[in-house]
Each structure stands twice: as C-alpha cells, then as structure tokens.
Design an enzyme around this catalytic site. Sequence first.
Site, mmCIF file in Angstrom:
data_model
loop_
_atom_site.group_PDB
_atom_site.id
_atom_site.type_symbol
_atom_site.label_atom_id
_atom_site.label_comp_id
_atom_site.label_asym_id
_atom_site.label_seq_id
_atom_site.Cartn_x
_atom_site.Cartn_y
_atom_site.Cartn_z
ATOM 1 N N SER A 193 0.829 -1.195 0.000
ATOM 2 C CA SER A 193 0.000 0.000 0.000
ATOM 3 C C SER A 193 0.868 1.251 0.000
ATOM 4 O O SER A 193 1.731 1.412 -0.853
ATOM 5 C CB SER A 193 -0.961 -0.045 1.201
ATOM 6 O OG SER A 193 -1.974 0.922 1.069
ATOM 7 N N ASP A 202 -5.531 -3.164 -3.103
ATOM 8 C CA ASP A 202 -4.509 -2.790 -2.129
ATOM 9 C C ASP A 202 -3.764 -3.993 -1.553
ATOM 10 O O ASP A 202 -4.366 -4.965 -1.096
ATOM 11 C CB ASP A 202 -5.192 -2.021 -0.993
ATOM 12 C CG ASP A 202 -4.219 -1.294 -0.116
ATOM 13 O OD1 ASP A 202 -3.525 -1.965 0.666
ATOM 14 O OD2 ASP A 202 -4.134 -0.056 -0.221
#
Length: 767
Positions: A79, A317
């Site tokens: 992320s 993500d």
Amino acid sequence: MREKELRLALVCYGGISLAIYMHGITKEIWRLARASRAFHDALTPATTSQRVYRELLAAIEAETGVKLRVLVDIIAGASAGGINGVFLAQAIASGKSLEPLTDLWLERADVDVLLAPDKRPVSRFTKFWATPIAWAVARRTGGPVETTVAPEAQQEVSAKLSRFVRSKWFQPPFGGKGFVRLILDAFEAMDALPAEKPLLPEGQPLDLFVTVTDFHGHPQGLRLNSPAAIVETEHRLTLPFTDHGAEPRELGATAELTFAARATASFPGAFPPFTVGELDGVLEERGIAWPGRDAFLKRVLPRHYAAGTAETTALIDGSVLANAPFGPAVDALRDRPAHREVDRRFVYIDPKPGVRSIRMGSENDAVPGFFRTIFGALSDIPREQPIRDNLEAIEARSRRIRRLRRIVDAIRPQVEAAIESDFGRTFFLDKPTPQRLAAWRSKAQNFAAAEAGYAYASYGQLKLSGIVDEIAQMLTTLAGHKGDDDMALRRALWGEVRVLGLNDPDALSATGASDAAIAFFRDHDLLFRVRRLRFMLRRLSQIEELGECDADSLNAARDAVYDTLGDYLERERIEFYAPEIAALAGQTIADPAAALSALAKARDLKSADTRAEQRLAEALAALPKPERRTMLFAYLGFPFYDIATLPLLQGEGLDEFDPIKVDRIAPEDAQSIREGGVEATLKGIEFNSFGAFFSRVYRENDYLWGRLHGAERLIDIIVSTIPEGKRLAPGRVAEFKRRAFRAVIEEERDRLTNIPDLFAELEGEIG
C-alpha cells in the site's frame, strides 16, 4: 581497522495518507545511504542531515575502530509503504534523486487532485442532502477540524471535506488514471535530474517486493493423500523486482514500476481496482512504449496470462492480506553476497502502531455494532493483524544460528585434536600451497567420514537431498516451470539419482561415501563449498575480535575468502548460465541425465576449486603462524562441523552468518523531540487515516515529522552496530541527533511555508 556492513532490509507498512510521513522516513534512509557512499569515497556531502550521518560514521571509525558501510539491499512494501518502497528502490538502484518526489507529495496528494473528474460535485446542489453532514463534521465545536487543524488551514479543510462528502458516492471517489499519471509524473521528475552512482556496490543485488491482492483470486493446486489433489483460490500476490547487482542497474521499466505502485495502493472504496487496461490507456495517451509488456505480465501474473485474463485481472490494495510483507524479504536473504562482516537488520516502518486504519464506533464498545462488525471482518482485522508470526520466524532463524555457534564452540577442541592427531603436530609448520591444500582437504574429508561412523549415513542422505533440491530449484527456474511441472522435474531428478546408484545402501554408509557419491558431490555440491567458506569467515571475525593479528594479513585473508565465495555464489545466479542451458533445463523431465551433465559442465566446480585453493593458499601462507594454524583448523575441520550441524540447520546452511536483529521506525520510538507518539505529532491519522489528503498543512506537518523521526531512529540503529565493549564518548549520540534535527529544519524551512508555528515549537523543543 575492522570493516563492517550494516545491511538494511526494509519492510514498509500501509498507512493511507500517512504515505507522506513515510516519504519523510524513506528520504532520510536515502540520505543515509548517500552519506555512507560519500564516506567510503572520501567525499563531503552537502550541508543536510546527509553530512551529519557521514560525520557520525567517521566518528565511529575514529573512536571505536569500526569502519561501517550502510547498505539498503532489500525493500518490501504494501500500500502506502509499497509506493514509497518503489521510489526508494529506484533511487538506490539508479542513483537518481528523491527530491522531486517531495514536491509531488506535498502539492498533488490532495483530495481535490485525487478526486476522479467524473466523481466531482458539479454544483453546490449535488447531493444536497450530504451538505449538513459535511457542515457538521467541519464546523462542530470541538470536532476534528477545530481541534487538529491549524487555524489558517481550517477553511481549506472544511471546503475540501464538503466537496469530498458530496462527490458521487457508492463508486470510488479517487481516480485510477489520475493516480497513474501522478506516479508517472514522479518518475519523469526523477529522470529529469542527473543521476549519480548507484547506492549499492557492484555485485550487491537490490531486491524489491510489492504486495497486491488479486480480488477474484486465481486457482492454486494442493496435493493431499485423498483426494490426490484439490484446487484453492489464492488472492495474495507479490510482485518481485531485482537489479541482480549487475551494471547497468535496472529494477524494471517505468511502466512496470508504475504497475506495482498503482496496484498496491488501490485502497478499497477509495480507489478503483487496478487493471492493466487502465495503465495501457495512460501510456498510450502519453506516447510511452512498453516493449516488455507481455514478458512482464507472464512473469508476475503467470496463471492469468496463460488463461488470457491478465489484462482484465482486478488488483487491489496490497495491505488487505499482507500489510507487513516480511516473508519475501526473509526469503531474499538466501545467498546474499558478502564482502565483509555483516550486521543484518530488518527495519520495519509502522506509521501508526496501535491505530486502526478504519475506525467504526468506539474502540471501547464491549460488543461491536453491525457496521463495525462488517467493516472489521472485511478490512480492519486482516489489515491490522500483528506481525508476531513474522518476528517469531526471524527469531527462530537467529536462535538456530546461535545454537549452531554454541555447538561449534563446544566441539572445537575435539575437532582440532582429531585433525592434529591425524595430520601430526609438525604438519602446521608447512606453508600451504594449492597442491598441499587440495591433498589436505581430501584427506580431512575422508577422515571426518570415517570418524563419524553411523552418523555419516544420515548426514550423507541429508546432504544429497539438499543438493538435489538446489539443482531442482535451479533447473526449474531456468526452464520456467510452474506447479505440477516442478514436481515432475523433481521426480525425474530422483530417478536419475537412483540410476547413478546413490540410493544404494553402500553409497552413503558408516564407512563413508562410494566413488559414485564422491563424484556426484564433486560435480554438484555447491552448497558444501559455500558453507565451508562462510565458516572460515566466521573464524576470521573471531580472530579479528581478539585484536592480536596485523590488519594487512587479516584483510588479505578475508578478501581471498570473500572472492572465493563470490566465485561460487555466482553459480547460483540465473544470469551465470547461457541460453542453451535453459533449453536443456526445459528437457529435464524427459532427459534428466543430460540436464545434470549440462549443469555440471556449466558450473565447472573443479576449476572453481582449483582457483579457490590458489587464492586461499596464498592468503593463509601470509598469515602469522598462530592465525594460520587457526584458519587451517577451520578449513580442514569443517567436514566435522558440517556433519554435526547440518541437521540442525534443516539442510539449509548459513547465508549471512550472524543472527538477524529487528528494529522499528514509528512515532512511538522517536521521542527525543516530543513524547506522545502518533497522536502528538501526526495529522494524517484524522478522518480514518485520510487526513493528510485534505490539507497541505497536514502534509507538511507529517512529512517534516517523518524526516525527524527517521533521522533519530537511523542514528539509533547506526550506533547499535558498535561492538560490545566499545562506545562513543558520552553525550555524542545526543549531539548528533540534535545536529541532524537542525539540519532537517534548516533544509525544509523555505519549502514548508504553511507550518511556521511548528518550526517555532521544534526550535524550542530541540534546544
């Protein structure tokens, strides 16, 4: 002078808008790597924290006798940590500057920029029902805007919060293509400035791992007893990049690094899932070619590529399932080259320990409500799982190494007595030559096998299994096999082992190894040779710690061992092998004998042994008699140690031969300036960690604290490498920290014009 490498393997967590804080930390890591290079090149860096790090390294050398080099050679991120990891890795490999990235983070990591054009409110009447909600959040007395935002920025945050809440929801508000453009802009800005030398020495690879989540998942086969095989859906993906340590260094094409950065940061609900088609569209509009596209997709999405779905695979993500990607970083430790003593650190960057990304309701509720339960199950719990398993795996490895060292120390007197008894006391008066060293080595190995008795049979089988596994892994990689092909290749190799008679009871028995087994080991036992040289390096370090041997002869011996080790380790790199070897590797299942023969011929371990004996004989002969005796005991006695310790190492051997230490960089760990951790320093934790996207004031605050926290923790980590019993003069560490803090503040004062009050506070707190 004792030379030592501090090698950092970075693990970068997610943090949504705290990506800006993490950029401040990674920028300090970049400055430290540049300072280390300048120190070893006898250069003086500019008047930034970089100069402070360089002077700290010089002080450690002058006051403790340790010349330290700092390298960042492994980076894993998810992320927000994945994005920062990508750019840091690119700067290290290419020698390019991270400076342009700072301005882009500050100027464009803003909700008004990130909102997709088709999601923006078209008028003040758009979603008019949401206006009171936005007004209530923004204007509530004692609310987050009033209590956490500087007065001069409250109007900006309130206005942006209103637009954000009134944007077209139940679709991700942030734009995927806009995010891709921002990432490409960052790479172009880095490319626009002249590059310097890479921040790693030639031959030292840089490995980058970026986690993503395959939303729909892909089939993964598993073998059982009954049924024989099942298929599960796997959602975890890791995108690996490496520059192989070779010049010219290149981690990957800009399009490939952009793919990784965009995919890992597709925070659920905020950004749309990433697809290759999105990237293709932006590359086309900018006229950017991607000649290696198909090869890249085949490498990172092999099953999707084979099924023809790579272009439409939805990636989200990376922190959803792997927020702390220690696993690939630990795996990358295997066969790292080493040129001097190594202090290996795993440094993980956690921008908000104990603070959840998504907070629904009160954390003190005894029974969570409906929405909190749903959101916690879908996002919060898997994302925030503790890293205990990762740290326990690292500690288990370190514990195994410490256990091995205790065993080696315990049996050392008996091993040396056995060598002395078999070779005679006057043996050590003879200076080694390549011919003598080869003869002594062969005699010592036969003697160790005979002395081991029944233990040799189990050791020999474990050793054989390790060799076959290493060969299978190499041939599988060369051939590009996956899944079932890998199993079939291993079965073919073991079939050839049986043909060679190595499974016969007499091949590896209490009386030693048969002629066929010895021939096989000489052709293929690369792992034993590597273990022996690493053992010699450990013994050299022990001699160095005693401080009784002159530095020149000791350094010459170390260089000889490291050069020899590098020669063997080169044979574990894919780049060592010619294309025709890969073609033969692809035929292993059909003709394992030909594949084994080709691999043995390509590796040519007998020639490598001849070169090794030449280098080692010269270096050992130059040592004073006591140290030469110690090193010969280590070299000739290693078969005894290997028989005793290989089972404890589960057949793996040792890579970097010291235990791994783990360090954290987080607001809670850096309290020299201000106590209170994340709550007392960072603004980006507001609005469920989206806070820094709402105000430049927030971003400037978090970026500056990132640099300050990074500087403090990096100085702590550097100082912790000083050998036991030595230290810097009292007060020196605190002074270096103050100087680093002041350097950061002076460098950033003209850029960060929206936080004058923070600068005033910091000057008072730093003193």
